[in-house]
Design a protein around this motif. Structure first.
Motif, PDB file in Angstrom:
ATOM      1  N   UNK A  92      33.633  38.888  44.216  1.00  0.00           N
ATOM      2  CA  UNK A  92      34.598  38.399  43.078  1.00  0.00           C
ATOM      3  C   UNK A  92      36.098  38.514  43.767  1.00  0.00           C
ATOM      4  N   UNK A  93      36.780  37.537  43.731  1.00  0.00           N
ATOM      5  CA  UNK A  93      38.069  37.548  44.196  1.00  0.00           C
ATOM      6  C   UNK A  93      38.958  37.911  43.075  1.00  0.00           C
ATOM      7  N   UNK A  94      39.825  38.862  43.231  1.00  0.00           N
ATOM      8  CA  UNK A  94      41.013  39.045  41.981  1.00  0.00           C
ATOM      9  C   UNK A  94      42.151  38.758  42.704  1.00  0.00           C
ATOM     10  N   UNK A  95      43.221  37.908  42.030  1.00  0.00           N
ATOM     11  CA  UNK A  95      44.511  37.594  42.450  1.00  0.00           C
ATOM     12  C   UNK A  95      45.207  38.696  41.690  1.00  0.00           C
ATOM     13  N   UNK A  96      45.921  39.722  42.713  1.00  0.00           N
ATOM     14  CA  UNK A  96      46.491  40.883  42.091  1.00  0.00           C
ATOM     15  C   UNK A  96      47.946  41.217  42.849  1.00  0.00           C
ATOM     16  N   UNK A  97      48.520  39.959  43.212  1.00  0.00           N
ATOM     17  CA  UNK A  97      49.965  40.017  44.317  1.00  0.00           C
ATOM     18  C   UNK A  97      51.065  39.448  43.477  1.00  0.00           C
ATOM     19  N   UNK A  98      50.866  38.938  42.420  1.00  0.00           N
ATOM     20  CA  UNK A  98      52.362  38.414  41.878  1.00  0.00           C
ATOM     21  C   UNK A  98      53.367  39.378  41.420  1.00  0.00           C
ATOM     22  N   UNK A  99      54.492  38.902  41.100  1.00  0.00           N
ATOM     23  CA  UNK A  99      55.547  39.919  40.711  1.00  0.00           C
ATOM     24  C   UNK A  99      55.585  40.380  39.127  1.00  0.00           C
ATOM     25  N   UNK A 100      55.017  39.300  38.351  1.00  0.00           N
ATOM     26  CA  UNK A 100      54.834  39.837  37.076  1.00  0.00           C
ATOM     27  C   UNK A 100      56.197  40.018  36.384  1.00  0.00           C
ATOM     28  N   UNK A 103      39.940  47.190  33.868  1.00  0.00           N
ATOM     29  CA  UNK A 103      38.946  46.513  32.855  1.00  0.00           C
ATOM     30  C   UNK A 103      38.432  45.439  33.162  1.00  0.00           C
ATOM     31  N   UNK A 104      39.250  44.415  34.114  1.00  0.00           N
ATOM     32  CA  UNK A 104      38.639  43.274  34.538  1.00  0.00           C
ATOM     33  C   UNK A 104      37.338  43.644  35.243  1.00  0.00           C
ATOM     34  N   UNK A 105      37.312  44.622  36.295  1.00  0.00           N
ATOM     35  CA  UNK A 105      36.339  44.923  37.046  1.00  0.00           C
ATOM     36  C   UNK A 105      35.020  45.362  36.246  1.00  0.00           C
ATOM     37  N   UNK A 106      35.401  46.137  35.273  1.00  0.00           N
ATOM     38  CA  UNK A 106      34.256  46.494  34.387  1.00  0.00           C
ATOM     39  C   UNK A 106      33.611  45.204  33.761  1.00  0.00           C
ATOM     40  N   UNK A 107      34.415  44.358  33.163  1.00  0.00           N
ATOM     41  CA  UNK A 107      33.503  43.236  32.779  1.00  0.00           C
ATOM     42  C   UNK A 107      32.698  42.530  33.432  1.00  0.00           C
ATOM     43  N   UNK A 108      33.395  42.269  34.859  1.00  0.00           N
ATOM     44  CA  UNK A 108      32.161  41.597  35.951  1.00  0.00           C
ATOM     45  C   UNK A 108      31.333  42.382  36.269  1.00  0.00           C
ATOM     46  N   UNK A 156      29.560  43.232  41.518  1.00  0.00           N
ATOM     47  CA  UNK A 156      30.055  44.666  41.844  1.00  0.00           C
ATOM     48  C   UNK A 156      30.817  44.769  43.309  1.00  0.00           C
ATOM     49  N   UNK A 157      30.867  43.342  43.789  1.00  0.00           N
ATOM     50  CA  UNK A 157      31.550  43.288  45.150  1.00  0.00           C
ATOM     51  C   UNK A 157      32.875  42.704  45.004  1.00  0.00           C
ATOM     52  N   UNK A 158      33.907  43.168  45.102  1.00  0.00           N
ATOM     53  CA  UNK A 158      35.421  42.971  44.777  1.00  0.00           C
ATOM     54  C   UNK A 158      36.180  42.741  46.008  1.00  0.00           C
ATOM     55  N   UNK A 159      37.134  41.752  45.997  1.00  0.00           N
ATOM     56  CA  UNK A 159      38.041  41.322  47.190  1.00  0.00           C
ATOM     57  C   UNK A 159      39.318  41.271  46.345  1.00  0.00           C
ATOM     58  N   UNK A 160      40.136  42.299  46.641  1.00  0.00           N
ATOM     59  CA  UNK A 160      41.432  42.206  45.612  1.00  0.00           C
ATOM     60  C   UNK A 160      42.615  41.807  46.450  1.00  0.00           C
ATOM     61  N   UNK A 161      43.264  40.512  46.144  1.00  0.00           N
ATOM     62  CA  UNK A 161      44.516  40.006  46.828  1.00  0.00           C
ATOM     63  C   UNK A 161      45.581  40.851  46.367  1.00  0.00           C
ATOM     64  N   UNK A 162      46.349  41.340  47.820  1.00  0.00           N
ATOM     65  CA  UNK A 162      47.319  42.323  47.245  1.00  0.00           C
ATOM     66  C   UNK A 162      48.677  41.653  47.701  1.00  0.00           C
ATOM     67  N   UNK A 163      49.760  41.889  47.002  1.00  0.00           N
ATOM     68  CA  UNK A 163      51.092  41.373  47.549  1.00  0.00           C
ATOM     69  C   UNK A 163      52.048  42.463  47.244  1.00  0.00           C
ATOM     70  N   UNK A 164      53.062  42.306  45.748  1.00  0.00           N
ATOM     71  CA  UNK A 164      54.069  43.024  45.412  1.00  0.00           C
ATOM     72  C   UNK A 164      53.322  44.511  45.245  1.00  0.00           C
ATOM     73  N   UNK A 165      53.909  45.390  45.776  1.00  0.00           N
ATOM     74  CA  UNK A 165      53.698  46.852  45.553  1.00  0.00           C
ATOM     75  C   UNK A 165      52.062  46.861  45.825  1.00  0.00           C
TER      76      UNK A 165
END
Length: 256
Positions: free
Chosen positions: A3-11, A36-41, A47-56
């Protein structure tokens, strides 16, 4: 299933919170929305996550590096330089955190992590700021049944304001916040073939632009229609709504 999760935006629309942390780390029920998102998956065996980091992104790294500190009781034996963990709460997760750049667009982030999913027949991808009670097992079965490159969850967002039906200046009916506005939108929760990477030019590519449009033009994109609960966390109002759901014990996305 990865599971790839896009988690790098500025928000930026959640600046009250994201001035000090990335949006996926904004908390609902004392847990980051990312959790919460990871718990849903995880409920469906993803259970194998790749989280895309960016801002902070370092804040997300620190969270997982100190996961036991966040989730359990601990005793520090200072003389022995040792930490004892009580009531150990372990998730069956493998979490890979990848720095994909502060300014990289959504497509660019996906392209940067393709080496981590390139050997997969299919992988999942979603955004780090939205929750749903989507049946991910059913979506995966749907994706495998059509054999195309991509599946996107189609959802109907709730209206933010009450709807008034009028004739002349007479109000004929009023409905407080109808369930949806009748239109289907991209709800995330994608299932993708690694071959979609060929459609992404580079860091400046927005996934929701040319790559998705190209998939649609070539009939390689299918919609998994989700009629249930879905809600993003774009604003403080959204966070307050999700928090109220959680504290009431009626969080519809809590499938675990």
């Amino acid at each position: 299933m990865k599971v790839v999760i896009l988690a790098g935006g500025l928000g930026t629309r959640l600046a009250e919170e994201t001035s000090v942390r990335p949006k996926p780390m904004v908390e609902v029920g004392a847990r980051p929305i990312l959790w919460h998102i990871m718990k849903i998956y995880s409920h469906y065996g993803f259970n194998d996550f790749i989280v895309c980091l960016g801002y902070k992104g370092y804040i997300i790294k620190e969270y997982f590096a100190n996961y036991f500190l966040h989730m359990t009781d601990v005793t520090f034996h200072l003389a022995e330089n040792r930490m004892e963990v009580h009531r150990e709460t372990a998730e069956p997760w493998r979490v890979t955190l990848v720095d994909t750049g502060d300014e990289t667009m959504t497509g660019g982030r996906l392209k940067r992590v393709l080496p981590y999913v390139g050997d997969e027949e299919v992988f999942a991808m979603t955004y780090g700021d939205g929750v749903a009670n989507i049946d991910l097992a059913a979506e995966l079965a749907f994706h495998r049944s059509h054999g195309k490159q991509a599946t996107v969850a189609a959802v109907r967002p709730a209206k933010r304001f009450g709807a008034i039906s009028i004739e002349g200046d007479h109000v004929k009916s009023f409905q407080e916040k109808p369930a949806d506005d009748g239109g289907w939108i991209n709800g995330g929760f994608f299932l993708l073939s690694p071959s979609v990477g060929k459609l992404i030019a580079g860091d400046s590519t927005v996934w929701e632009g040319e790559p998705m449009e190209a998939l649609a033009r070539t009939d390689e994109l299918r919609a998994y229609v989700h009629h249930g609960f879905w809600h993003p966390m774009d604003t403080i109002r959204d966070r307050t709504f999700l928090e109220s759901q959680w504290t009431s014990g009626k969080a519809e996305w809590r499938v675990w």
